[in-house]
Design a protein around this motif. Structure first.
Motif, PDB file in Angstrom:
ATOM      1  N   ILE A  32       0.841  -1.203   0.000  1.00 25.27           N
ATOM      2  CA  ILE A  32       0.000   0.000   0.000  1.00 25.27           C
ATOM      3  C   ILE A  32       0.874   1.251   0.000  1.00 25.27           C
ATOM      4  O   ILE A  32       0.613   2.212  -0.731  1.00 25.27           O
ATOM      5  CB  ILE A  32      -0.937  -0.006   1.231  1.00 25.27           C
ATOM      6  N   ALA A  33       1.923   1.229   0.833  1.00 25.07           N
ATOM      7  CA  ALA A  33       2.810   2.392   0.918  1.00 25.07           C
ATOM      8  C   ALA A  33       3.482   2.688  -0.415  1.00 25.07           C
ATOM      9  O   ALA A  33       3.699   3.854  -0.764  1.00 25.07           O
ATOM     10  CB  ALA A  33       3.858   2.154   2.003  1.00 25.07           C
ATOM     11  N   ILE A  34       3.805   1.649  -1.141  1.00 23.51           N
ATOM     12  CA  ILE A  34       4.470   1.835  -2.440  1.00 23.51           C
ATOM     13  C   ILE A  34       3.467   2.268  -3.505  1.00 23.51           C
ATOM     14  O   ILE A  34       3.673   3.263  -4.212  1.00 23.51           O
ATOM     15  CB  ILE A  34       5.175   0.530  -2.874  1.00 23.51           C
ATOM     16  N   ASP A  35       2.351   1.534  -3.648  1.00 24.19           N
ATOM     17  CA  ASP A  35       1.400   1.772  -4.731  1.00 24.19           C
ATOM     18  C   ASP A  35       0.584   3.041  -4.538  1.00 24.19           C
ATOM     19  O   ASP A  35       0.377   3.805  -5.495  1.00 24.19           O
ATOM     20  CB  ASP A  35       0.451   0.573  -4.866  1.00 24.19           C
ATOM     21  N   GLU A  36       0.090   3.261  -3.333  1.00 24.01           N
ATOM     22  CA  GLU A  36      -0.840   4.365  -3.091  1.00 24.01           C
ATOM     23  C   GLU A  36      -0.140   5.668  -2.704  1.00 24.01           C
ATOM     24  O   GLU A  36      -0.694   6.751  -2.917  1.00 24.01           O
ATOM     25  CB  GLU A  36      -1.836   3.986  -1.983  1.00 24.01           C
ATOM     26  N   ILE A  37       1.043   5.572  -2.107  1.00 20.07           N
ATOM     27  CA  ILE A  37       1.706   6.771  -1.590  1.00 20.07           C
ATOM     28  C   ILE A  37       3.012   7.074  -2.331  1.00 20.07           C
ATOM     29  O   ILE A  37       3.361   8.234  -2.531  1.00 20.07           O
ATOM     30  CB  ILE A  37       1.970   6.622  -0.069  1.00 20.07           C
ATOM     31  N   GLY A  38       3.725   6.048  -2.724  1.00 23.24           N
ATOM     32  CA  GLY A  38       4.968   6.270  -3.437  1.00 23.24           C
ATOM     33  C   GLY A  38       6.204   6.160  -2.587  1.00 23.24           C
ATOM     34  O   GLY A  38       7.262   6.688  -2.946  1.00 23.24           O
ATOM     35  N   LEU A  39       6.128   5.505  -1.432  1.00 25.84           N
ATOM     36  CA  LEU A  39       7.283   5.341  -0.555  1.00 25.84           C
ATOM     37  C   LEU A  39       8.245   4.302  -1.133  1.00 25.84           C
ATOM     38  O   LEU A  39       7.860   3.447  -1.929  1.00 25.84           O
ATOM     39  CB  LEU A  39       6.822   4.941   0.842  1.00 25.84           C
ATOM     40  N   LYS A  40       9.482   4.361  -0.674  1.00 20.36           N
ATOM     41  CA  LYS A  40      10.519   3.494  -1.252  1.00 20.36           C
ATOM     42  C   LYS A  40      11.235   2.692  -0.159  1.00 20.36           C
ATOM     43  O   LYS A  40      10.614   2.296   0.827  1.00 20.36           O
ATOM     44  CB  LYS A  40      11.519   4.352  -2.028  1.00 20.36           C
TER      45      LYS A  40
ATOM     46  N   VAL B 213       9.812   0.961   3.470  1.00 21.97           N
ATOM     47  CA  VAL B 213       9.451  -0.461   3.397  1.00 21.97           C
ATOM     48  C   VAL B 213      10.190  -1.257   4.467  1.00 21.97           C
ATOM     49  O   VAL B 213       9.597  -2.099   5.166  1.00 21.97           O
ATOM     50  CB  VAL B 213       9.759  -1.020   1.990  1.00 21.97           C
ATOM     51  N   ILE B 214      11.474  -1.001   4.633  1.00 22.38           N
ATOM     52  CA  ILE B 214      12.245  -1.712   5.666  1.00 22.38           C
ATOM     53  C   ILE B 214      11.720  -1.358   7.054  1.00 22.38           C
ATOM     54  O   ILE B 214      11.587  -2.226   7.926  1.00 22.38           O
ATOM     55  CB  ILE B 214      13.745  -1.383   5.545  1.00 22.38           C
ATOM     56  N   ALA B 215      11.392  -0.083   7.271  1.00 18.81           N
ATOM     57  CA  ALA B 215      10.857   0.336   8.567  1.00 18.81           C
ATOM     58  C   ALA B 215       9.542  -0.371   8.869  1.00 18.81           C
ATOM     59  O   ALA B 215       9.283  -0.786  10.000  1.00 18.81           O
ATOM     60  CB  ALA B 215      10.660   1.849   8.590  1.00 18.81           C
ATOM     61  N   ILE B 216       8.701  -0.526   7.845  1.00 16.13           N
ATOM     62  CA  ILE B 216       7.428  -1.233   8.027  1.00 16.13           C
ATOM     63  C   ILE B 216       7.671  -2.680   8.440  1.00 16.13           C
ATOM     64  O   ILE B 216       6.977  -3.228   9.305  1.00 16.13           O
ATOM     65  CB  ILE B 216       6.599  -1.169   6.725  1.00 16.13           C
ATOM     66  N   MET B 217       8.673  -3.301   7.852  1.00 15.47           N
ATOM     67  CA  MET B 217       8.954  -4.710   8.139  1.00 15.47           C
ATOM     68  C   MET B 217       9.545  -4.908   9.539  1.00 15.47           C
ATOM     69  O   MET B 217       9.339  -5.958  10.155  1.00 15.47           O
ATOM     70  CB  MET B 217       9.927  -5.274   7.096  1.00 15.47           C
TER      71      MET B 217
ATOM     72  N   ASP C 189      15.466   6.574  11.672  1.00 16.19           N
ATOM     73  CA  ASP C 189      14.650   7.738  12.010  1.00 16.19           C
ATOM     74  C   ASP C 189      13.160   7.436  11.890  1.00 16.19           C
ATOM     75  O   ASP C 189      12.349   7.890  12.708  1.00 16.19           O
ATOM     76  CB  ASP C 189      15.003   8.916  11.104  1.00 16.19           C
ATOM     77  N   ILE C 190      12.776   6.701  10.858  1.00  9.44           N
ATOM     78  CA  ILE C 190      11.356   6.372  10.699  1.00  9.44           C
ATOM     79  C   ILE C 190      10.875   5.500  11.847  1.00  9.44           C
ATOM     80  O   ILE C 190       9.810   5.741  12.436  1.00  9.44           O
ATOM     81  CB  ILE C 190      11.118   5.667   9.342  1.00  9.44           C
ATOM     82  N   ILE C 191      11.654   4.479  12.188  1.00  9.61           N
ATOM     83  CA  ILE C 191      11.264   3.586  13.292  1.00  9.61           C
ATOM     84  C   ILE C 191      11.223   4.359  14.602  1.00  9.61           C
ATOM     85  O   ILE C 191      10.297   4.189  15.410  1.00  9.61           O
ATOM     86  CB  ILE C 191      12.236   2.395  13.380  1.00  9.61           C
ATOM     87  N   ASN C 192      12.202   5.228  14.820  1.00 12.74           N
ATOM     88  CA  ASN C 192      12.217   6.029  16.041  1.00 12.74           C
ATOM     89  C   ASN C 192      10.978   6.924  16.118  1.00 12.74           C
ATOM     90  O   ASN C 192      10.371   7.097  17.179  1.00 12.74           O
ATOM     91  CB  ASN C 192      13.481   6.883  16.090  1.00 12.74           C
ATOM     92  N   GLY C 193      10.568   7.504  14.972  1.00 13.74           N
ATOM     93  CA  GLY C 193       9.372   8.349  14.954  1.00 13.74           C
ATOM     94  C   GLY C 193       8.118   7.559  15.273  1.00 13.74           C
ATOM     95  O   GLY C 193       7.239   8.041  15.999  1.00 13.74           O
TER      96      GLY C 193
ATOM     97  N   ARG D 237       7.554  10.751   6.577  1.00 15.03           N
ATOM     98  CA  ARG D 237       7.305   9.376   6.162  1.00 15.03           C
ATOM     99  C   ARG D 237       6.714   8.550   7.299  1.00 15.03           C
ATOM    100  O   ARG D 237       6.030   7.550   7.069  1.00 15.03           O
ATOM    101  CB  ARG D 237       8.600   8.746   5.655  1.00 15.03           C
ATOM    102  N   VAL D 238       6.951   8.985   8.546  1.00 18.26           N
ATOM    103  CA  VAL D 238       6.369   8.283   9.697  1.00 18.26           C
ATOM    104  C   VAL D 238       4.847   8.329   9.608  1.00 18.26           C
ATOM    105  O   VAL D 238       4.157   7.312   9.786  1.00 18.26           O
ATOM    106  CB  VAL D 238       6.853   8.917  11.006  1.00 18.26           C
ATOM    107  N   ILE D 239       4.294   9.504   9.331  1.00 17.05           N
ATOM    108  CA  ILE D 239       2.841   9.656   9.230  1.00 17.05           C
ATOM    109  C   ILE D 239       2.307   8.863   8.040  1.00 17.05           C
ATOM    110  O   ILE D 239       1.270   8.202   8.118  1.00 17.05           O
ATOM    111  CB  ILE D 239       2.468  11.143   9.090  1.00 17.05           C
ATOM    112  N   LEU D 240       3.027   8.907   6.931  1.00 17.29           N
ATOM    113  CA  LEU D 240       2.581   8.177   5.741  1.00 17.29           C
ATOM    114  C   LEU D 240       2.573   6.676   5.983  1.00 17.29           C
ATOM    115  O   LEU D 240       1.652   5.972   5.555  1.00 17.29           O
ATOM    116  CB  LEU D 240       3.486   8.527   4.553  1.00 17.29           C
ATOM    117  N   VAL D 241       3.587   6.178   6.686  1.00 18.32           N
ATOM    118  CA  VAL D 241       3.632   4.752   7.028  1.00 18.32           C
ATOM    119  C   VAL D 241       2.458   4.383   7.930  1.00 18.32           C
ATOM    120  O   VAL D 241       1.805   3.344   7.748  1.00 18.32           O
ATOM    121  CB  VAL D 241       4.973   4.397   7.698  1.00 18.32           C
ATOM    122  N   MET D 242       2.150   5.264   8.906  1.00 18.23           N
ATOM    123  CA  MET D 242       1.054   4.980   9.838  1.00 18.23           C
ATOM    124  C   MET D 242      -0.295   4.980   9.116  1.00 18.23           C
ATOM    125  O   MET D 242      -1.182   4.185   9.439  1.00 18.23           O
ATOM    126  CB  MET D 242       1.058   6.006  10.964  1.00 18.23           C
TER     127      MET D 242
END
Length: 751
Positions: free
Chosen positions: A70-78, A82-86, A111-115, A146-151
C-alpha cells in the motif's frame, strides 16, 4: 502478542506473492545486504517464538507485507519506509535495538522507526484523538513525514482486515481512530482515495446498519446510475463541443460515508440525497476568458435542465477567502433527479487541488501558519512523483515554531516554542496562572521557569496564597501570559490603593478633617511625588508616616492650628461616640499596609450606628437583616461604605477568616433608629383558621406592621413566611412568643 504464530496455507501463498511484488517494486532501491538481513531477522524471530498474532488476530509478517505494498502503490514510498514497516515491531517489542537498525540499514530507516515509537508513546497519555491539536502534534512529533505516511498505510491495511478481529472493543477503537485521526491526516496530505476508504471502512464498524443499507442501495442502482451519468453528460458534451469549447468532464458518485453524512445533516432517507451524482466540467480557457466561458457553460446547462436557484454557489464573482474559485449549480436532470454540476477552469481546478484552497481546506479543516505550506509542498511532491526518500525535503523546517502539551486528562494545548510552565498555566486559565507555583512534568516536579517540549504531560501545581509578581514577566515567554500578568499586577495595585485610600479617609475623619481630593493633590506635590497612586502606595507600605501625613494635610486644609479639633475630641463621651468619630481597628489598619509599624489604632474604637449621623456611608446587610438590638459588626467595603452584619450572620465566619483586617466593632446608638423589615418562618398544622389566627395576633400588636404573608401546605402541615416591620429585638421576641402559643403553630424562627 496473544497467540503464537502459525501460517495457514493461504497466508503462505499470499506472502510469496507479496514478496515477489515487493522485489519488483523496490528491488532496485535495496542495498546489497538488505534482503538477506531482513530475511535473517524475521526467520530468527520466528524460530525464537518472538512473533505471534496480535490483538486483531492478524499475521504480523503478512500484515507488514500488505502495508508495504500500500505504501508503495498508493503513496509512493521506497526503500527506507518499506524496511521500517517490516522491522518496527521488532524494535517496539524489544527484540531488536535501534543501534542495530542504524548499523545495518542506515539513518533513514532508524529515524522512521524512532518516529513511530515516539508516536506510540503518545497513546500512553490517553489523548483526545478527535482533537485537531492531536493531529498537529503527530505531524510535529514525527519530524520525518514518512512516519505519518507509514502509519496511514498501516491503518488502511488494518481496516481492510479488521473483520478477522474477534475482539469487538478492539474493532471499535481501531475504527474510531481511523475516522477521527487517520482519515483527516490522509485528507490533509491529499491522499483522497485512502481517506475515503478509511472513512467508509470505519463507518462499516461504527454504523454497521447504515453502511450496509447505503451499500446495498448503491449496488442495486450501480448500472442504472452509471448509465444515468452517461446519459446526462452526452447531450451537454455535444452542446459544449458545438460552441467550440475545450474541456473534459468527470462524473462521480459520492462515497458511502459522504452519503451518510448528507442523510444525517439533511435528516432524509437515501432517496432524499438529491446530489448523489456530481459532474465536474473543467475548461481549458485563457485567463482573460475564464469567467465568460464558465458562465457560458452555465447558460448552456440551465437551458437544458431546470436549475435550483437555492443551490447556486457563485465563487467566480467572489472567490472564497482561501482563493477557491468555481461555479456550483444543481439541476433537475432526466427522471427528475437532482445532479450537482461544478464548472471551473484548469487553473481553478489546479488551485483547488494543489494550492492553499485544496479540497481539505475548503471543507473546513483548518491549519495555521507554516504547517499549511509545509503540508502543501509534501502533497505536491507526492502528486508530482518526486523521490520521497530525500530526508531534507521531509524534515519540517518550522517544527520549532509551536509545541503541543498534554494535561493529565489527555487534553492537548498548543503553545509557542519556548513556552514555560508559567505560560502553560496562563494558557489554561488566568486564575490557574495567578496561583501557579510550579508543575509536575512527566511525573517530575519542575519550577515555573521550566521550558516545555512537545509531548510533555503537565500538571500545574497551585497555591491560593500565591500572587503574581513583577519578575514573572521575565519568566513568561508568550504574549498572552505577559498580558495576563500585567493585568493581574495592575488589579492588585488598584485594590491595595483602594484599601489604603479608605484608611486615609477614616483617619482624617477621626481628626475632624473632611477628605478632599484637591487637598490630596496639593499634599502629593508637597511631598515631591508625581502621582496620587504613588502616594497611596508609599502610605500603604509604611514609607510615609501616617501621622505626619495627617499633620501636613491639616495644615493644607486649614492653616490654623488644629487644637480646637483635638479639644472637641476630649469633650466626647468615651462610652458614646458617634459614627463620625469612628476610627478603624488595628486589624483593619495593619491589613491595609504591609509595614505595620508607624500606624496607630485603638481596639476600643467602636462604630456607633445612628441614622442621624452624617458623612458616614453604612447600610444594613441583606444577607442577615440586622435590626436594633442585634449584636452586630461592621465590614468595610472596597467602595468605602460599611455593611452592618449580625454577629451570627451565616457569612460572618468567612468574612472574619478572609478579611479580618476590614472588620469593625459596631454598636447601636442609645435610641432606636426606626423600623426594620424582618422575615419570620412559621411551621404548624394545617388547621382551619390557622392563618386568620396568626394575622390576628400581629394586627393587635402596636407599632408592628405586616407587609406580606406566604403560606404553603402539604400532607397536613403548613410552612409560611411572614414579613413584618418592627422596631427592635425586644418587640421581635415578644411577637415570636405570642405566635408560638397560637394553637397549631409548632415552630417560629427568624430567617
Amino acid at each position: 502478542m496473544e497467540e503464537k504464530l502459525s501460517f495457514t496455507e493461504a497466508e503462505r501463498q499470499e506472502i510469496a506473492t507479496l514478496l515477489e511484488q515487493l522485489k519488483e517494486k523496490v528491488g532496485c532501491f535495496l542495498h546489497q545486504d538488505d534482503e538477506r538481513n531482513i530475511r535473517h531477522q524475521v526467520l530468527q524471530s520466528l524460530e525464537d517464538g518472538r512473533i505471534g498474532r496480535d490483538v486483531f488476530h492478524l499475521n504480523p509478517i503478512l500484515h507488514s507485507l500488505q502495508t508495504a505494498v500500500i505504501a508503495i502503490d498508493e503513496i509512493g514510498l521506497k526503500r527506507d519506509s518499506v524496511i521500517a514497516i517490516m522491522l518496527y515491531r521488532s524494535v517496539l517489542n524489544g527484540y531488536t535495538t535501534q543501534e542495530d537498525i542504524l548499523d545495518k540499514y542506515g539513518a533513514g530507516v532508524s529515524d522512521i522507526i524512532n518516529g513511530i515509537i515516539r508516536i506510540q508513546s503518545l497513546y500512553e497519555k490517553t489523548p483526545t484523538i478527535e482533537s485537531e491539536n492531536f493531529r498537529n502534534l503527530l505531524l510535529s512529533f514525527a519530524e520525518d513525514m514518512r512516519v505519518i505516511l507509514v502509519m496511514i498505510a498501516d491503518r488502511v491495511n488494518l481496516m481492510r482486515n479488521l473483520k478477522c478481529c474477534p475482539d469487538a472493543k478492539a474493532r471499535q477503537k481501531a475504527a474510531e481512530e481511523a475516522n477521527y485521526l487517520y482519515a483527516p491526516l490522509a485528507h490533509k496530505l491529499g491522499l483522497y482515495k485512502l481517506k475515503s476508504e478509511l472513512e467508509d471502512l470505519s463507518l462499516k464498524y461504527l454504523e454497521h446498519d447504515a453502511y450496509y443499507h447505503i451499500k446495498d442501495k448503491l449496488n442495486e442502482t450501480k448500472k442504472q446510475r452509471d448509465a444515468y451519468i452517461q446519459n446526462f453528460i452526452v447531450p451537454i458534451q455535444e452542446k459544449l463541443e458545438a460552441q467550440g469549447l475545450k474541456f473534459h468532464i468527470k462524473g462521480r458518485t459520492k462515497s458511502i460515508h459522504s452519503i451518510w453524512q448528507k442523510m444525517k445533516k439533511q435528516k432524509c432517507p437515501f432517496e432524499g440525497v438529491y446530489d448523489l451524482f456530481a459532474i465536474r466540467i473543467i475548461l481549458d480557457s485563457k485567463p482573460e476568458r475564464e469567467k465568460m466561458e464558465c458562465w457560458q457553460v452555465y447558460s448552456i446547462i440551465t437551458d437544458m435542465y431546470q436549475p435550483n436557484p437555492k443551490r447556486l454557489r457563485d465563487w467566480l464573482s467572489v472567490p472564497k477567502s482561501n482563493g477557491y474559485e468555481s461555479l456550483h449549480i444543481t439541476v433537475l436532470g432526466p427522471e427528475n433527479k437532482w445532479v450537482e454540476v461544478q464548472i471551473r477552469t484548469e487553473r481553478m481546478d489546479d488551485i483547488a487541488e494543489h494550492g492553499l484552497a485544496a479540497h481539505w481546506r475548503y471543507k473546513g479543516v483548518k491549519e495555521g501558519g507554516g504547517m499549511d505550506d509545509w503540508l502543501a509542498s509534501i502533497r505536491a511532491a507526492m502528486e508530482a512523483g518526486d523521490d520521497l526518500e530525500v530526508m531534507d525535503f521531509f524534515r519540517k523546517s518550522l517544527k520549532d515554531e509551536e509545541i503541543y502539551v498534554f494535561t493529565p486528562k489527555g487534553d492537548l494545548f498548543k503553545l509557542a516554542a519556548g513556552s514555560t510552565v508559567l505560560d502553560f498555566a496562563f494558557c489554561i486559565h488566568s486564575k490557574v496562572g495567578c496561583h501557579c507555583t510550579g508543575a509536575k512534568v512527566n511525573g517530575k516536579v519542575q519550577n515555573m521557569r521550566y521550558e516545555l517540549r512537545s509531548g510533555d504531560q503537565v500538571q500545574i501545581v497551585t497555591n491560593v496564597q500565591q500572587r503574581p509578581k513583577r519578575e514573572w514577566l521575565q519568566i513568561a515567554n508568550t504574549s498572552r501570559a505577559k498580558s495576563k500578568i500585567r493585568l493581574a499586577l495592575k488589579e492588585t495595585v488598584v485594590k491595595e490603593i483602594a484599601i489604603t485610600k479608605e484608611m486615609v479617609e477614616r483617619r482624617l475623619k477621626n481628626r475632624k478633617l473632611d477628605f478632599d481630593e484637591a487637598t490630596i493633590q496639593q499634599l502629593v506635590k508637597k511631598l515631591g511625588l508625581k502621582e496620587v497612586a504613588e502616594f497611596y502606595r508609599q502610605v500603604g507600605e509604611g514609607i510615609l508616616d501616617m501621622q505626619e501625613v495627617i499633620e501636613k494635610y491639616a495644615l493644607l486644609k486649614n492653616p490654623k492650628p488644629v487644637q480646637s479639633s483635638l479639644a472637641g475630641d476630649e469633650r466626647i463621651d468615651p462610652d458614646h461616640r458617634s459614627a463620625a468619630d469612628f476610627k478603624l481597628t488595628d486589624e483593619y489598619i495593619t491589613g491595609a499596609a504591609s509595614n505595620r509599624s508607624g500606624i496607630e489604632g485603638s481596639r476600643s474604637d467602636v462604630l456607633v450606628i445612628d441614622q442621624s449621623q452624617k458623612g458616614l456611608d453604612y447600610t444594613l446587610a441583606s444577607c442577615c437583616h440586622p435590626i436594633y438590638g442585634d449584636d452586630v459588626f461592621g465590614f468595610v467595603t472596597v467602595s468605602g461604605g460599611i455593611k452592618i452584619h449580625r454577629c451570627d450572620c451565616p457569612n460572618a465566619p468567612e468574612l472574619r477568616r478572609r478579611f479580618g483586617y476590614r472588620i469593625v466593632d459596631a454598636q447601636w446608638s442609645g435610641k432606636g433608629c426606626g423600623q426594620y423589615a424582618i422575615t419570620l418562618r412559621v411551621i404548624g398544622n394545617d388547621d382551619i383558621g390557622i392563618v386568620s389566627n396568626i394575622t390576628s395576633v400581629i394586627s393587635k400588636e402596636e407599632r408592628i406592621l405586616m407587609r406580606s404573608i406566604n403560606i404553603d401546605s402539604h400532607d397536613g402541615l403548613f410552612a409560611g413566611t411572614l414579613v413584618v416591620n418592627i422596631d427592635d429585638t425586644s418587640r421581635l421576641e415578644q411577637l415570636m412568643k405570642k405566635l408560638r402559643v397560637v394553637k397549631g403553630v409548632k415552630q417560629v424562627s427568624r430567617v
